[in-house]
Write an enzyme that holds these catalytic residues in place. Sequence first.
Site, PDB file in Angstrom:
ATOM      1  N   GLY A 210     112.442 123.137  49.966  1.00  0.00           N
ATOM      2  CA  GLY A 210     113.055 124.040  50.930  1.00  0.00           C
ATOM      3  C   GLY A 210     113.846 125.178  50.333  1.00  0.00           C
ATOM      4  O   GLY A 210     114.635 125.816  51.038  1.00  0.00           O
ATOM      5  N   GLU A 235     115.238 117.600  54.932  1.00  0.00           N
ATOM      6  CA  GLU A 235     114.720 118.352  56.079  1.00  0.00           C
ATOM      7  C   GLU A 235     113.460 119.144  55.749  1.00  0.00           C
ATOM      8  O   GLU A 235     112.579 119.338  56.593  1.00  0.00           O
ATOM      9  CB  GLU A 235     115.805 119.276  56.643  1.00  0.00           C
ATOM     10  CG  GLU A 235     116.015 120.591  55.919  1.00  0.00           C
ATOM     11  CD  GLU A 235     116.649 120.442  54.538  1.00  0.00           C
ATOM     12  OE1 GLU A 235     116.467 121.352  53.709  1.00  0.00           O
ATOM     13  OE2 GLU A 235     117.320 119.429  54.303  1.00  0.00           O
ATOM     14  N   ASP A 236     113.344 119.602  54.478  1.00  0.00           N
ATOM     15  CA  ASP A 236     112.171 120.404  54.102  1.00  0.00           C
ATOM     16  C   ASP A 236     110.888 119.587  54.205  1.00  0.00           C
ATOM     17  O   ASP A 236     109.846 120.102  54.641  1.00  0.00           O
ATOM     18  CB  ASP A 236     112.339 120.996  52.701  1.00  0.00           C
ATOM     19  CG  ASP A 236     112.779 119.966  51.671  1.00  0.00           C
ATOM     20  OD1 ASP A 236     112.978 118.780  52.030  1.00  0.00           O
ATOM     21  OD2 ASP A 236     112.949 120.344  50.503  1.00  0.00           O
ATOM     22  N   TYR A 237     110.937 118.324  53.815  1.00  0.00           N
ATOM     23  CA  TYR A 237     109.764 117.454  53.899  1.00  0.00           C
ATOM     24  C   TYR A 237     109.317 117.281  55.352  1.00  0.00           C
ATOM     25  O   TYR A 237     108.130 117.404  55.676  1.00  0.00           O
ATOM     26  CB  TYR A 237     110.068 116.089  53.283  1.00  0.00           C
ATOM     27  CG  TYR A 237     109.000 115.044  53.528  1.00  0.00           C
ATOM     28  CD1 TYR A 237     107.839 114.998  52.755  1.00  0.00           C
ATOM     29  CD2 TYR A 237     109.142 114.098  54.551  1.00  0.00           C
ATOM     30  CE1 TYR A 237     106.858 114.047  52.993  1.00  0.00           C
ATOM     31  CE2 TYR A 237     108.164 113.150  54.785  1.00  0.00           C
ATOM     32  CZ  TYR A 237     107.023 113.119  54.009  1.00  0.00           C
ATOM     33  OH  TYR A 237     106.053 112.185  54.249  1.00  0.00           O
TER      34      TYR A 237
END
Length: 360
Positions: A210, A235-237
């Site tokens: 991210g 959160e990026d995953y």
Amino acid sequence: MALLELALQGLSILGLVLFTILWLMHFTSIVYGRLHLNKKTTDKQPYSKLPGVSLLKPLKGVDPNLINNLETFFELDYPKYEILLCVQDHDDPAIDVCKKLLGKYPNVDAKLFVGGKKVGINPKINNLMPGYEIAKYEFVWICDSGIRVNPDTLTDMANMMTEKVGLVHGLPYVADRQGFAATLEQVYFGTSHPRTYISANVTGFKCVTGMSCLMRKDVLDQAGGLIAFAQYIAEDYFMSKAIADRGWKFAMASQVAMQNSGSYSISLFQSRMIRWSKLRINMLPATIVCEPISECFVASLIIGWAVHHIFKWDIMVFFMCHCLAWFISDYIQLRGIQVRIIYSVWVTGSDKLVIGNQFQ
């Protein structure tokens, strides 16, 4: 004895399979890096018709490079974008840095948000929520505070956003800085990390960090908006998974996500690697086995034992030769990424983009 010999034979074959996979990863990352990262950005649509982009910038604290890094975003050569600076705490010194840049660039569409919005356990999402809620363009670009960019970085990413692509991400790398800790970071992000990162993306696995991601806002809104990812630390995953689950493809920018934090040390790098490892193990438990055997010395020992058992080769001779070949491949990988940075400086004609080149 026959059963033991059969088991050893099977393990030896697995060692050769490991050898094949690892060297395919080396080859894939080197070739793709050379071809993709070194190509000149091609304009897939007229400059004036590039889509609007809302840049979400999470900020916390001030390091020696913060103002210079942030200023590169105010100097982007892009027709339509806004900068949404998000700071959590009212007494954060980053606020003064933001106000200074807002005053210096009054013609840039930029806003400062202080206070955040508590919507979950993820501090980055909490920080960005006020900016996301008023973002006015069809694409959102979430980019960490330690990243610096070239004037044409956003143009490069927007041109990668074709009609079937929902997310464009940059390969993480590190700018040239002084000291052993800086060199350690640069070697890691120029060798081990891109070998896995590029290989995963080329073979169809969704591997996204991210640090710098351009995404379609309507797709995120379909998944519940930014607030839907506040319950996750990684959160990026989960954002990339939500986009992929809706049938969108990913694309890697031809420019790297250039990390240029002014605060770095061996202990900070170690803490970062431990934190990332814990996240990967929690999400993909198999990495607790896969990651150690994919590193140079452990892999060389395993493969050395395998070829000794099958071909009767000397283990130590193979181990040393394999390690040497690995180091050479890593150097080629590192140089391939560095060439892209040198190329960017040559194209833009700016001496602000890179400080020296310790690998020449």
